[in-house]
Design a protein around this motif. Structure first.
Motif, PDB file in Angstrom:
ATOM      1  N   LEU A 161      -4.915  10.942 -10.157  1.00  0.00           N
ATOM      2  CA  LEU A 161      -4.798  10.044  -9.093  1.00  0.00           C
ATOM      3  C   LEU A 161      -3.981  10.605  -7.970  1.00  0.00           C
ATOM      4  O   LEU A 161      -4.193  10.484  -6.764  1.00  0.00           O
ATOM      5  CB  LEU A 161      -4.262   8.642  -9.496  1.00  0.00           C
ATOM      6  CG  LEU A 161      -3.830   7.653  -8.236  1.00  0.00           C
ATOM      7  CD1 LEU A 161      -5.522   7.432  -7.487  1.00  0.00           C
ATOM      8  CD2 LEU A 161      -3.348   6.376  -8.740  1.00  0.00           C
ATOM      9  N   LEU A 162      -2.954  11.514  -8.633  1.00  0.00           N
ATOM     10  CA  LEU A 162      -1.935  12.199  -7.712  1.00  0.00           C
ATOM     11  C   LEU A 162      -2.986  13.350  -6.774  1.00  0.00           C
ATOM     12  O   LEU A 162      -2.608  13.135  -5.683  1.00  0.00           O
ATOM     13  CB  LEU A 162      -1.288  12.990  -8.633  1.00  0.00           C
ATOM     14  CG  LEU A 162      -0.253  14.130  -7.866  1.00  0.00           C
ATOM     15  CD1 LEU A 162       0.607  13.731  -6.947  1.00  0.00           C
ATOM     16  CD2 LEU A 162       0.596  15.182  -8.904  1.00  0.00           C
TER      17      LEU A 162
ATOM     18  N   SER B 161       0.701  -1.209   0.021  1.00  0.00           N
ATOM     19  CA  SER B 161      -0.136   0.018  -0.046  1.00  0.00           C
ATOM     20  C   SER B 161       0.683   1.297  -0.041  1.00  0.00           C
ATOM     21  O   SER B 161       0.586   2.100  -0.748  1.00  0.00           O
ATOM     22  CB  SER B 161      -1.062   0.083   1.184  1.00  0.00           C
ATOM     23  OG  SER B 161      -1.916  -1.101   1.086  1.00  0.00           O
ATOM     24  N   PHE B 162       1.701   1.274   0.800  1.00  0.00           N
ATOM     25  CA  PHE B 162       2.767   2.466   0.861  1.00  0.00           C
ATOM     26  C   PHE B 162       3.679   2.631  -0.288  1.00  0.00           C
ATOM     27  O   PHE B 162       3.768   3.802  -0.782  1.00  0.00           O
ATOM     28  CB  PHE B 162       3.606   2.570   2.233  1.00  0.00           C
ATOM     29  CG  PHE B 162       2.770   2.827   3.190  1.00  0.00           C
ATOM     30  CD1 PHE B 162       2.115   4.236   3.187  1.00  0.00           C
ATOM     31  CD2 PHE B 162       2.128   1.975   4.052  1.00  0.00           C
ATOM     32  CE1 PHE B 162       1.366   4.394   4.467  1.00  0.00           C
ATOM     33  CE2 PHE B 162       1.400   2.369   5.184  1.00  0.00           C
ATOM     34  CZ  PHE B 162       1.072   3.650   5.334  1.00  0.00           C
ATOM     35  N   THR B 163       3.955   1.462  -1.046  1.00  0.00           N
ATOM     36  CA  THR B 163       4.671   1.605  -2.404  1.00  0.00           C
ATOM     37  C   THR B 163       3.525   2.115  -3.517  1.00  0.00           C
ATOM     38  O   THR B 163       3.681   2.954  -4.287  1.00  0.00           O
ATOM     39  CB  THR B 163       5.071   0.214  -3.004  1.00  0.00           C
ATOM     40  OG1 THR B 163       6.186  -0.177  -1.904  1.00  0.00           O
ATOM     41  CG2 THR B 163       5.858   0.195  -4.239  1.00  0.00           C
ATOM     42  N   SER B 164       2.417   1.827  -3.504  1.00  0.00           N
ATOM     43  CA  SER B 164       1.067   2.294  -4.215  1.00  0.00           C
ATOM     44  C   SER B 164       1.095   3.693  -4.188  1.00  0.00           C
ATOM     45  O   SER B 164       0.915   4.699  -4.893  1.00  0.00           O
ATOM     46  CB  SER B 164      -0.131   1.594  -4.362  1.00  0.00           C
ATOM     47  OG  SER B 164       0.000   0.134  -4.558  1.00  0.00           O
ATOM     48  N   LEU B 165       1.135   3.893  -2.724  1.00  0.00           N
ATOM     49  CA  LEU B 165       0.912   5.438  -2.356  1.00  0.00           C
ATOM     50  C   LEU B 165       1.946   6.296  -2.894  1.00  0.00           C
ATOM     51  O   LEU B 165       1.635   7.552  -3.496  1.00  0.00           O
ATOM     52  CB  LEU B 165       0.776   5.662  -0.837  1.00  0.00           C
ATOM     53  CG  LEU B 165       0.449   7.175  -0.415  1.00  0.00           C
ATOM     54  CD1 LEU B 165      -0.734   7.732  -0.723  1.00  0.00           C
ATOM     55  CD2 LEU B 165       0.599   7.087   1.290  1.00  0.00           C
ATOM     56  N   GLY B 166       3.196   6.002  -2.716  1.00  0.00           N
ATOM     57  CA  GLY B 166       4.087   6.696  -3.261  1.00  0.00           C
ATOM     58  C   GLY B 166       4.298   6.850  -4.960  1.00  0.00           C
ATOM     59  O   GLY B 166       4.384   7.923  -5.235  1.00  0.00           O
ATOM     60  N   TRP B 167       3.996   5.674  -5.404  1.00  0.00           N
ATOM     61  CA  TRP B 167       3.598   5.681  -7.103  1.00  0.00           C
ATOM     62  C   TRP B 167       2.563   6.749  -7.197  1.00  0.00           C
ATOM     63  O   TRP B 167       2.678   7.510  -8.304  1.00  0.00           O
ATOM     64  CB  TRP B 167       3.274   4.232  -7.488  1.00  0.00           C
ATOM     65  CG  TRP B 167       2.731   4.410  -8.912  1.00  0.00           C
ATOM     66  CD1 TRP B 167       3.674   4.441  -9.745  1.00  0.00           C
ATOM     67  CD2 TRP B 167       1.602   3.976  -9.296  1.00  0.00           C
ATOM     68  NE1 TRP B 167       2.959   4.068 -11.012  1.00  0.00           N
ATOM     69  CE2 TRP B 167       1.696   4.029 -10.823  1.00  0.00           C
ATOM     70  CE3 TRP B 167       0.292   3.673  -8.761  1.00  0.00           C
ATOM     71  CZ2 TRP B 167       0.467   3.671 -11.538  1.00  0.00           C
ATOM     72  CZ3 TRP B 167      -0.764   3.584  -9.593  1.00  0.00           C
ATOM     73  CH2 TRP B 167      -0.586   3.611 -10.874  1.00  0.00           C
ATOM     74  N   ALA B 168       1.591   6.689  -6.621  1.00  0.00           N
ATOM     75  CA  ALA B 168       0.647   7.698  -6.894  1.00  0.00           C
ATOM     76  C   ALA B 168       0.754   9.054  -6.692  1.00  0.00           C
ATOM     77  O   ALA B 168       0.545   9.951  -7.595  1.00  0.00           O
ATOM     78  CB  ALA B 168      -0.874   7.081  -5.999  1.00  0.00           C
ATOM     79  N   LEU B 169       1.616   9.235  -5.616  1.00  0.00           N
ATOM     80  CA  LEU B 169       2.042  10.773  -5.269  1.00  0.00           C
ATOM     81  C   LEU B 169       3.161  11.046  -6.111  1.00  0.00           C
ATOM     82  O   LEU B 169       3.431  12.532  -6.144  1.00  0.00           O
ATOM     83  CB  LEU B 169       2.479  10.830  -3.599  1.00  0.00           C
ATOM     84  CG  LEU B 169       1.153  10.432  -2.671  1.00  0.00           C
ATOM     85  CD1 LEU B 169       1.665  10.685  -1.473  1.00  0.00           C
ATOM     86  CD2 LEU B 169      -0.022  11.822  -3.049  1.00  0.00           C
ATOM     87  N   SER B 170       3.705  10.303  -6.980  1.00  0.00           N
ATOM     88  CA  SER B 170       4.601  10.559  -7.752  1.00  0.00           C
ATOM     89  C   SER B 170       3.965  11.171  -9.036  1.00  0.00           C
ATOM     90  O   SER B 170       4.925  11.890  -9.976  1.00  0.00           O
ATOM     91  CB  SER B 170       5.672   9.517  -8.025  1.00  0.00           C
ATOM     92  OG  SER B 170       5.066   8.587  -8.743  1.00  0.00           O
ATOM     93  N   GLY B 171       3.095  11.171  -9.238  1.00  0.00           N
ATOM     94  CA  GLY B 171       2.063  11.293 -10.544  1.00  0.00           C
ATOM     95  C   GLY B 171       2.369  10.306 -11.516  1.00  0.00           C
ATOM     96  O   GLY B 171       1.884  10.268 -12.628  1.00  0.00           O
ATOM     97  N   GLY B 172       2.870   8.980 -11.222  1.00  0.00           N
ATOM     98  CA  GLY B 172       3.126   7.934 -12.080  1.00  0.00           C
ATOM     99  C   GLY B 172       1.841   7.357 -12.756  1.00  0.00           C
ATOM    100  O   GLY B 172       1.665   6.726 -13.758  1.00  0.00           O
ATOM    101  N   ALA B 173       0.604   7.900 -11.988  1.00  0.00           N
ATOM    102  CA  ALA B 173      -0.810   7.286 -12.734  1.00  0.00           C
ATOM    103  C   ALA B 173      -1.520   8.480 -13.127  1.00  0.00           C
ATOM    104  O   ALA B 173      -2.732   8.216 -13.656  1.00  0.00           O
ATOM    105  CB  ALA B 173      -1.601   6.620 -11.681  1.00  0.00           C
ATOM    106  N   GLY B 174      -0.834   9.588 -13.406  1.00  0.00           N
ATOM    107  CA  GLY B 174      -1.522  10.529 -13.847  1.00  0.00           C
ATOM    108  C   GLY B 174      -1.907  11.711 -12.920  1.00  0.00           C
ATOM    109  O   GLY B 174      -1.828  11.334 -11.642  1.00  0.00           O
ATOM    110  N   PRO B 175      -2.407  12.962 -13.264  1.00  0.00           N
ATOM    111  CA  PRO B 175      -2.994  13.991 -12.227  1.00  0.00           C
ATOM    112  C   PRO B 175      -4.036  13.896 -11.371  1.00  0.00           C
ATOM    113  O   PRO B 175      -4.175  14.217 -10.244  1.00  0.00           O
ATOM    114  CB  PRO B 175      -2.663  15.319 -13.270  1.00  0.00           C
ATOM    115  CG  PRO B 175      -3.320  14.711 -14.549  1.00  0.00           C
ATOM    116  CD  PRO B 175      -2.441  13.123 -14.642  1.00  0.00           C
TER     117      PRO B 175
END
Length: 153
Positions: free
Chosen positions: A65-66, A49-63
């Motif tokens: 989800l960010l 979950s925290f890996t997914s959160l980091g990915w989401a907050l990095s913008g990896g899934a687009g603005p």
């Protein structure tokens, strides 16, 4: 000494919950998350979950989800801060409401991370239910009428 209810802080949270709802609908209707991404595999829930959160907050899934994930984190922290403020200030009639609202806000946050991890619709449904309960409790707190206590400075 009892403090006055922190209505402005609660109202700001309610506005943020409204924005969060709109962002969630944007994601739900117009964005498809990739099946494979950082956090989509592994055995342990919290590390995933925290890996997914980091990915989401990095913008990896687009603005979208960010923005949704970032605001979710701020809402969880803000709801906890409101509860702690009410607890520390001994704000009558607000402690239970804001405490349970904080609990459900954190529940929504973790179910949102679970949805990103596993892509299961029931995680999204639980997230929405937690959102609704938290908002209802905060609206109830703001709508309460009781003795206002002046804070001396």
């Amino acid at each position: 000494m009892r403090s006055a209810p922190p209505r402005p802080q609660a109202i700001a949270l309610l506005v943020a919950f409204g924005v969060q709802f709109a962002l969630g609908m944007l994601l739900n209707l117009f964005v498809e998350l990739p099946k494979t991404h950082p956090g989509s595999s592994g055995d342990e829930y919290f590390s995933r979950s925290f890996t997914s959160l980091g990915w989401a907050l990095s913008g990896g899934a687009g603005p979208a989800l960010l923005a949704h994930a970032g605001l979710a984190l701020l809402l969880a922290l803000g709801a906890l801060a409101l509860f702690i403020r009410c607890l520390a200030g001994r704000v009558r009639g607000w402690r239970w409401l804001t405490g349970v609202a904080a609990l459900f806000t954190v529940g929504a946050f973790f179910n949102g991370m679970s949805f990103v991890d596993y892509g299961e619709d029931f995680s999204s449904a639980i997230m929405a239910g937690c959102w609704l309960i938290a908002v209802t409790l905060l609206v109830t707190a703001v709508a309460r009428r009781g003795p206002e206590v002046a804070v001396s400075v």
